[in-house]
Design a protein around this motif. Structure first.
Motif, mmCIF file in Angstrom:
data_model
loop_
_atom_site.group_PDB
_atom_site.id
_atom_site.type_symbol
_atom_site.label_atom_id
_atom_site.label_comp_id
_atom_site.label_asym_id
_atom_site.label_seq_id
_atom_site.Cartn_x
_atom_site.Cartn_y
_atom_site.Cartn_z
ATOM 1 N N THR A 13 2.631 7.039 8.121
ATOM 2 C CA THR A 13 1.592 6.413 6.883
ATOM 3 C C THR A 13 1.247 5.157 8.016
ATOM 4 O O THR A 13 1.564 4.781 9.032
ATOM 5 C CB THR A 13 1.723 6.167 5.630
ATOM 6 O OG1 THR A 13 2.329 5.354 5.546
ATOM 7 C CG2 THR A 13 1.470 7.253 5.102
ATOM 8 N N TYR A 19 -1.765 5.155 -3.836
ATOM 9 C CA TYR A 19 -1.014 6.436 -2.892
ATOM 10 C C TYR A 19 0.270 6.780 -3.639
ATOM 11 O O TYR A 19 1.218 6.563 -4.172
ATOM 12 C CB TYR A 19 -0.601 5.630 -1.466
ATOM 13 C CG TYR A 19 -1.536 5.635 -0.688
ATOM 14 C CD1 TYR A 19 -3.070 6.284 -0.354
ATOM 15 C CD2 TYR A 19 -2.210 4.361 -0.250
ATOM 16 C CE1 TYR A 19 -3.931 5.774 0.420
ATOM 17 C CE2 TYR A 19 -3.159 3.562 0.312
ATOM 18 C CZ TYR A 19 -4.154 4.443 0.715
ATOM 19 O OH TYR A 19 -5.050 4.137 1.496
ATOM 20 N N HIS A 55 0.784 -1.378 0.003
ATOM 21 C CA HIS A 55 -0.028 0.136 0.745
ATOM 22 C C HIS A 55 0.154 1.106 -0.265
ATOM 23 O O HIS A 55 1.205 1.653 -1.380
ATOM 24 C CB HIS A 55 -0.712 -0.025 1.342
ATOM 25 C CG HIS A 55 -1.793 -1.181 0.900
ATOM 26 N ND1 HIS A 55 -1.957 -2.681 2.257
ATOM 27 C CD2 HIS A 55 -3.078 -0.867 1.133
ATOM 28 C CE1 HIS A 55 -2.728 -2.766 1.362
ATOM 29 N NE2 HIS A 55 -3.674 -2.482 0.497
ATOM 30 N N HIS A 56 1.270 2.073 0.951
ATOM 31 C CA HIS A 56 2.168 3.106 1.496
ATOM 32 C C HIS A 56 3.171 2.451 1.320
ATOM 33 O O HIS A 56 3.682 1.544 1.474
ATOM 34 C CB HIS A 56 1.894 3.762 2.613
ATOM 35 C CG HIS A 56 0.407 3.663 2.889
ATOM 36 N ND1 HIS A 56 -0.050 5.231 2.208
ATOM 37 C CD2 HIS A 56 -0.601 3.751 3.690
ATOM 38 C CE1 HIS A 56 -0.973 5.432 2.948
ATOM 39 N NE2 HIS A 56 -1.667 4.249 3.746
ATOM 40 N N SER A 94 2.519 7.883 -2.183
ATOM 41 C CA SER A 94 4.068 7.150 -2.238
ATOM 42 C C SER A 94 4.606 6.344 -2.899
ATOM 43 O O SER A 94 5.335 5.883 -3.229
ATOM 44 C CB SER A 94 4.070 7.041 -0.317
ATOM 45 O OG SER A 94 3.638 5.560 -0.349
ATOM 46 N N SER A 134 1.922 -0.018 5.758
ATOM 47 C CA SER A 134 2.891 0.853 5.189
ATOM 48 C C SER A 134 4.262 0.274 5.192
ATOM 49 O O SER A 134 4.626 -1.210 6.258
ATOM 50 C CB SER A 134 3.348 1.935 6.383
ATOM 51 O OG SER A 134 2.107 2.638 6.179
ATOM 52 N N LEU A 185 -3.195 13.150 -0.820
ATOM 53 C CA LEU A 185 -2.606 11.274 -0.179
ATOM 54 C C LEU A 185 -2.645 10.448 -1.205
ATOM 55 O O LEU A 185 -1.759 9.520 -1.819
ATOM 56 C CB LEU A 185 -3.246 10.511 0.519
ATOM 57 C CG LEU A 185 -4.038 11.366 2.089
ATOM 58 C CD1 LEU A 185 -4.528 10.962 3.458
ATOM 59 C CD2 LEU A 185 -2.356 11.639 2.691
#
Length: 369
Positions: free
Chosen positions: A45, A102, A39-40, A104, A50, A135
């Protein structure tokens, strides 16, 4: 053949029976094709979803050092098509995916992946991109990724819980609403990116049998969040992925996960505590300790199979020969949980299978995220 006989002699000297040696030989010849889910890629986060940039880089370095091949979702589909025609899935092959789109991914993950010239996929829920949520990546950034070879695929529009039927909603209306979520996002991806391949990731990893059938009818290759390697004979609307968020991405476990292999010709059945077969991951209101039955031609020839329940650690496993059953010692918690079953496949490799379970609260309400 000579090398196999030499290896067999080593196994015999180590005290392994012929059947076990054959099973280990199967594992060495079995596919090791896994899909990773991120995900991140960030430090600040939510921890559970994360992966730190430093750890993510370690993951990529491990794959490069150990000569793993990283392929796209399109290549994965070709491999599965070939497997349907009798060809074996490959060894040491990985697909890298990200859920939710996301920012990132664009800022941190993409530069690291470009160093290796590796493909990857991003499953996007279109709503936050339409709303320009800071985000999330913008559509322009997603388009830039796509032009560089990144796959942009469907994760619904609003990232809703697709298994939650509303009060007084008919089954027909429920399925129409779910399909609308998916087709709307597919249309937005097509309009903004220019193409929209039929790949789908379930929000929260939640599914039911009707949703699997719906996606099959619509022609999607679909991905869950239950862990495990890809099996040639597995359900194409329920392809497993190894979540890499939080503690699940620990480097100590990474090599074992990417090197895992599927149980050969595995058959599974889920039953309630009274022995009645269950067909959905959502458990009945009065059931908290489901029974998972597993059968495979290799189960009688390999070392002990171990199963683990979310939050409970190792659980009871019974059986012999090619048939075993596993059941949690205590009721599973409200929300999503899993039984993960593994068996040693020789060296540092393991057979691996994961089953999702879903429980509402005692009052019948859905859990909060």
């Amino acid at each position: 053949m000579r090398a196999w006989l030499q290896q067999l002699d080593i196994w015999k000297k180590a005290g392994l029976c012929l059947a076990a040696a054959v099973a280990l030989g199967w594992a060495q010849g079995s596919s090791a094709l896994v899909v990773l889910q991120y995900h991140h890629i960030a430090d600040a986060t939510p921890p559970s979803t994360s992966t730190s940039p430093a750890l993510f880089e370690q993951h990529l370095d491990y794959l490069a050092k150990h000569n793993y091949r990283v392929v796209s979702l399109a290549e994965l589909q070709k491999l599965l098509d070939a497997a349907a025609n009798g060809k074996s899935l490959p060894q040491k092959t990985v697909v890298i995916t990200f859920d939710d789109g996301y920012k990132s991914i664009y800022d941190t993950a993409w530069p690291l992946l470009k160093k290796h010239h590796w493909p990857f996929a991003v499953f996007v829920n279109s709503e936050p991109h339409d709303e320009k949520n800071p985000l999330f990546m913008s559509w322009e950034q997603l388009k830039e990724l796509h032009k560089s070879g990144v796959t942009i695929a469907n994760h619904t529009d609003s990232h809703s819980h697709l298994i939650r039927r509303r009060a007084n909603e008919s089954p027909t209306a429920f399925n129409e609403r779910r399909l609308k979520e998916i087709t709307f996002a597919q249309g937005r991806i097509k309009k903004e990116i220019g193409s929209a391949p039929k790949f789908f990731a379930y929000p929260f990893g939640e599914y039911d049998s009707e949703l699997l059938s719906l996606l099959k009818r619509e022609g999607y290759l679909a991905f869950g969040q239950q862990s495990g390697p890809v099996a040639a004979d597995g359900n194409r609307q329920l392809i497993p992925r190894f979540p890499m968020g939080g503690s699940y991405g620990a480097m100590e476990q990474f090599g074992t996960k990417v090197g895992s292999v599927p149980f050969v010709k595995l058959k599974t059945v889920v039953r309630d505590s009274k022995g009645r077969q269950l067909h959905e991951p959502e458990l009945p209101a009065d059931e908290g300790q489901p029974i998972l039955e597993l059968s495979s031609p290799i189960l009688g020839h390999i070392g002990p199979i171990q199963c683990f329940a979310s939050g409970q650690g190792a659980i009871s496993v019974k059986g012999k020969g090619g048939r075993f059953s596993a059941q949690a010692e205590k009721p599973l918690p409200v929300g999503r949980s899993r039984y993960n079953c593994t068996a040693h496949a020789g060296g540092d490799r393991f057979y691996w299978f994961s089953q999702l379970f879903i429980r509402r609260t005692a009052s019948g309400d859905w859990y909060q995220e």
